[in-house]
Motif scaffolding. Structure first.
Motif, mmCIF file in Angstrom:
data_model
loop_
_atom_site.group_PDB
_atom_site.id
_atom_site.type_symbol
_atom_site.label_atom_id
_atom_site.label_comp_id
_atom_site.label_asym_id
_atom_site.label_seq_id
_atom_site.Cartn_x
_atom_site.Cartn_y
_atom_site.Cartn_z
ATOM 1 N N ALA A 43 0.833 -1.208 0.000
ATOM 2 C CA ALA A 43 0.000 0.000 0.000
ATOM 3 C C ALA A 43 0.867 1.256 0.000
ATOM 4 N N GLY A 44 1.933 1.254 0.804
ATOM 5 C CA GLY A 44 2.810 2.417 0.854
ATOM 6 C C GLY A 44 3.477 2.678 -0.482
ATOM 7 N N TRP A 45 3.910 1.618 -1.150
ATOM 8 C CA TRP A 45 4.554 1.756 -2.460
ATOM 9 C C TRP A 45 3.601 2.374 -3.486
ATOM 10 N N ARG A 46 2.342 1.984 -3.427
ATOM 11 C CA ARG A 46 1.375 2.424 -4.431
ATOM 12 C C ARG A 46 0.720 3.766 -4.102
ATOM 13 N N LEU A 47 0.587 4.082 -2.821
ATOM 14 C CA LEU A 47 -0.282 5.195 -2.425
ATOM 15 C C LEU A 47 0.430 6.435 -1.891
ATOM 16 N N LEU A 48 1.567 6.260 -1.231
ATOM 17 C CA LEU A 48 2.156 7.387 -0.511
ATOM 18 C C LEU A 48 2.880 8.346 -1.447
ATOM 19 N N PRO A 49 2.800 9.643 -1.170
ATOM 20 C CA PRO A 49 3.501 10.632 -1.998
ATOM 21 C C PRO A 49 4.967 10.750 -1.605
ATOM 22 N N GLU A 50 5.758 11.328 -2.511
ATOM 23 C CA GLU A 50 7.150 11.646 -2.207
ATOM 24 C C GLU A 50 7.203 12.973 -1.445
ATOM 25 N N GLY A 51 8.318 13.223 -0.793
ATOM 26 C CA GLY A 51 8.497 14.498 -0.097
ATOM 27 C C GLY A 51 9.714 14.433 0.787
ATOM 28 N N ARG A 52 10.330 15.579 1.016
ATOM 29 C CA ARG A 52 11.483 15.667 1.899
ATOM 30 C C ARG A 52 11.588 17.085 2.427
ATOM 31 N N SER A 53 12.493 17.312 3.374
ATOM 32 C CA SER A 53 12.635 18.619 3.998
ATOM 33 C C SER A 53 13.389 19.576 3.081
ATOM 34 N N PRO A 54 13.016 20.867 3.076
ATOM 35 C CA PRO A 54 13.770 21.843 2.285
ATOM 36 C C PRO A 54 15.147 22.126 2.859
ATOM 37 N N HIS A 55 15.309 21.976 4.159
ATOM 38 C CA HIS A 55 16.591 22.228 4.823
ATOM 39 C C HIS A 55 16.870 21.105 5.822
ATOM 40 N N PRO A 56 17.222 19.925 5.328
ATOM 41 C CA PRO A 56 17.426 18.798 6.252
ATOM 42 C C PRO A 56 18.630 19.021 7.153
ATOM 43 N N LEU A 57 18.488 18.630 8.416
ATOM 44 C CA LEU A 57 19.603 18.698 9.354
ATOM 45 C C LEU A 57 20.563 17.546 9.100
ATOM 46 N N LYS A 58 21.835 17.787 9.407
ATOM 47 C CA LYS A 58 22.845 16.756 9.188
ATOM 48 C C LYS A 58 22.698 15.630 10.199
ATOM 49 N N LEU A 59 23.153 14.442 9.775
ATOM 50 C CA LEU A 59 23.204 13.313 10.700
ATOM 51 C C LEU A 59 24.300 13.553 11.738
ATOM 52 N N ASP A 60 24.171 12.900 12.869
ATOM 53 C CA ASP A 60 25.151 13.031 13.947
ATOM 54 C C ASP A 60 25.598 11.629 14.364
ATOM 55 N N PRO A 61 26.445 10.984 13.530
ATOM 56 C CA PRO A 61 26.824 9.596 13.839
ATOM 57 C C PRO A 61 27.597 9.458 15.136
ATOM 58 N N LEU A 62 28.508 10.408 15.435
ATOM 59 C CA LEU A 62 29.277 10.307 16.673
ATOM 60 C C LEU A 62 28.368 10.455 17.890
#
Length: 482
Positions: A200-219
Motif C-alpha cells: 500500500a505504501g509503495w502504491r499510495l504514498l507521496p514523495e516528499g522531503r525537507s527543504p533544509h534537512p539537518l545533518k546526521l550526527d553519527p558520533l
C-alpha cells in the motif's frame, strides 16, 4: 521528521497534486496501519514473556532484553530515522522501515535461542525508528494544518484501542496455539500485515522531503548508544552475576560517556547548528521538567506491565488469555483518563492533573499488590485496582506531551518532540532494566506473587517522583515563560 524536527513544512514531491480524496484516505490508512503495527508490538510482547522464557529456556536477563533491546535501538536511532527521511524522502524511509520491521518480526517468530530473539528485537526497534518519524512527516505532507488536527485525533483514538487490543490479541494468539506455534504467532502475524502496508505504501504514498534537512550526527548516536549500554547491561545482568568488578566498572563508565555525549552535542550545535539533541532547550524549565517526568513515568509504566504479566501467569497461574482480558479494565481506565478526564481537567488544574494522576496510578498499583498477596485473589479486586491505575496513567500520559512542549518555540517544536519521544523510549528501557531486575531478584528469593510487592514499591516511588516533579512546574503551565 521534517517539521517533526525542524519545524518547517516538507517539500512536496512528485505525485502529491494527483492525490484524490479517495487515494489520500487510503494513504492515511496505510500510515495508520504502520502506527498500529508498532504500538501493538510494544504491548503484545509482555503477555508472551512467560511463554517465551519457558520455551527458549531464557534466563531473567535475556527475558528483560527482549523488551529492553527494542526500546534501546528505537530510542538511539529515532532522531537519525527522522533526519534520514528529511534527506532521502519520507516515503522511501517509511518503506525501508516497514520492510525491516516485517522481516525482523518474522525472524523473531523463527528464533530458536534467546540471543537470536533479543538480536531480532533490537533490529525490530531500529526498523521502527526508521518508520515512526515518517508517519508524522507524511501526515504533514498530505494535510493542511487544520486538517491535521482531526487526523491526529484519529491517531489518539486508534492508539488507545490498539493499546487495549494488543494484550488481548496476544492472549488469543498464544491460547489458540495454531500449528503448535504458541508465542511465535505474536511476531509472525506481523508478516502479512507488514506486507500489506509495504504494498500500500509503495502504491499510495507521496514523495516528499525537507527543504533544509539537518545533518546526521553519527558520533552523537554512537556516544548515546554506548552510554545507555553501559547503564543497562550491568543493571540487567549485574545482580544475577553477583555484581563482579567489570559490571561495576561498566556501570560507572556511563557517567563519563554521558558527559562526553553532552559536550559533543554542545560543540556540534555551536559548529553546525544541530546535534542529536538541542542542549539549549533544556534551559526551558518546563521542558526539562517535562522530560524528567517522561523518563520516570515511562520507566514505571513499562516496569509495571512487565512485572504484572509475569506475576499473573507464573504466580496466579492465569492463562495468557486471562491475563489479556484482565488488562482490559486498565486500558479502559487509560482511555477514560486521556479522552474524558484530561481534556476537561487540564485547563483548570494545570500541573495538578499529572501530579494527581501519578499518585492515583501509584495507589492503584499498591491496591493491586495487596490483592495479589491474598491467598486466592478474586478477579474483581484485581480489575478494580487496574482500572484505578489506568485512570491515573491516562491523566498523566495525555497531558505529558503538551505540558513538556508548552513553552517551546514553534521553530524548535520538531526537535523538542523528537527529544520527548526519545526519552520515552529510554524510560521504557530503564523500566525494563531496573524494575525487571528487582522483580526477578525477588522472584529468586520467593514466589512470583511475593516478588510483585517490592516491585510495586519501586513503581510507586517512580510515580511519586513524577508527582513531585510535576509540582515544580509553573502554576500556569501554558502561560508564556516567566
Amino acid at each position: 521528521m521534517s517539521s517533526w524536527v525542524t519545524g518547517e513544512e516538507p517539500v512536496l514531491g512528485t505525485g502529491i497534486e494527483a492525490l484524490t480524496p479517495e487515494r489520500r484516505r487510503l494513504a492515511f490508512a496505510c500510515v495508520l496501519l504502520a502506527f498500529v503495527l508498532d504500538l501493538v508490538d510494544t504491548t503484545i510482547v509482555n503477555t508472551a514473556l512467560p511463554a517465551i522464557q519457558a520455551n527458549l529456556h531464557a534466563g531473567a536477563p535475556a527475558t528483560q532484553w527482549v523488551v529492553t533491546g527494542y526500546f534501546l535501538t528505537f530510542a538511539v536511532l529515532l532522531v537519525a530515522g527522522g533526519r534520514l527521511g528529511d534527506l532521502y524522502g519520507y516515503r522511501r524511509l517509511f518503506l525501508i522501515g516497514v520492510f525491516g520491521f516485517t522481516l525482523s518480526s518474522v525472524a523473531c517468530g523463527s528464533s530458536e535461542t534467546p540471543f537470536a530473539l533479543v538480536l531480532c528485537r533490537a533490529v525490530q526497534g531500529a526498523s521502527a525508528a526508521m518508520m515512526a518519524p515518517q508517519v508524522i512527516a507524511l501526515i504533514q505532507l498530505m494535510y493542511s494544518p487544520l486538517e491535521r488536527v482531526s487526523r491526529m485525533a484519529v491517531f489518539g483514538l486508534v492508539g488507545g484501542l490498539a493499546a487495549i487490543a494488543g494484550p488481548v490479541l496476544g492472549g488469543l494468539l498464544i491460547q489458540s496455539d495454531v500449528g503448535g506455534l504458541g508465542w511465535r504467532l505474536i511476531f509472525l502475524i506481523n508478516g502479512p500485515i507488514g506486507l500489506a502496508a509495504l504494498v500500500a505504501g509503495w502504491r499510495l504514498l507521496p514523495e516528499g522531503r525537507s527543504p533544509h534537512p539537518l545533518k546526521l550526527d553519527p558520533l552523537g548516536t554512537l556516544l548515546l548508544a554506548a552510554a545507555l549500554l553501559a547503564l543497562l547491561v550491568p543493571l540487567i545482568s549485574g545482580e544475577a552475576a553477583g555484581w563482579p568488578l567489570r559490571a561495576v566498572a561498566l556501570l560507572a563508565s556511563c557517567v563519563p560517556l554521558m558527559a562526553l555525549f553532552w559536550r559533543h552535542s554542545v560543540a556540534r550545535t555551536r559548529r553546525f547548528g544541530s546535534a542529536l539533541i538541542a542542549p539549549e532547550l533544556l534551559r526551558i524549565r518546563s521542558f526539562a521538567l517535562g522530560l524528567s517526568m517522561t523518563l520516570l513515568f515511562s520507566a514505571a509504566t513499562t516496569g509495571l506491565l512487565l512485572a504484572l504479566s509475569m506475576t499473573l501467569q507464573r504466580g496466579l497461574h492465569y492463562s495468557p488469555l486471562q491475563v489479556a482480558l484482565l488488562h482490559m479494565p486498565f486500558g479502559f481506565g487509560v482511555m477514560a483518563g486521556v479522552a474524558a478526564i484530561g481534556p476537561r481537567a487540564l485547563p483548570r488544574l494545570g500541573r495538578l492533573l499529572p501530579a494527581g494522576g501519578a499518585l492515583a496510578m501509584a495507589a492503584g498499583t499498591g491496591a493491586l499488590a495487596v490483592a495479589i498477596l491474598q491467598t486466592a485473589p478474586a478477579p474483581l479486586p484485581l480489575a478494580g485496582a487496574l482500572f484505578v491505575a489506568g485512570i491515573g496513567m491516562g491523566c498523566v500520559t495525555g497531558p505529558l506531551g503538551p505540558i513538556t512542549l508548552a513553552r517551546v518555540d514553534r521553530g524548535h517544536a520538531g526537535v523538542a518532540g523528537g527529544m520527548h519521544n526519545g526519552v520515552q523510549q529510554i524510560g521504557g528501557a530503564l523500566g525494563s532494566a531496573c524494575v525487571g531486575s528487582l522483580f526477578f531478584a525477588s522472584l529468586r528469593a520467593g514466589s512470583a506473587t511475593t516478588a510483585f510487592a517490592p516491585t510495586a514499591v519501586l513503581i510507586a516511588l517512580l510515580l511519586g517522583g513524577v508527582s513531585a516533579v510535576a509540582m515544580l512546574l509553573p502554576r500556569q503551565v501554558f502561560a508564556p515563560e516567566d
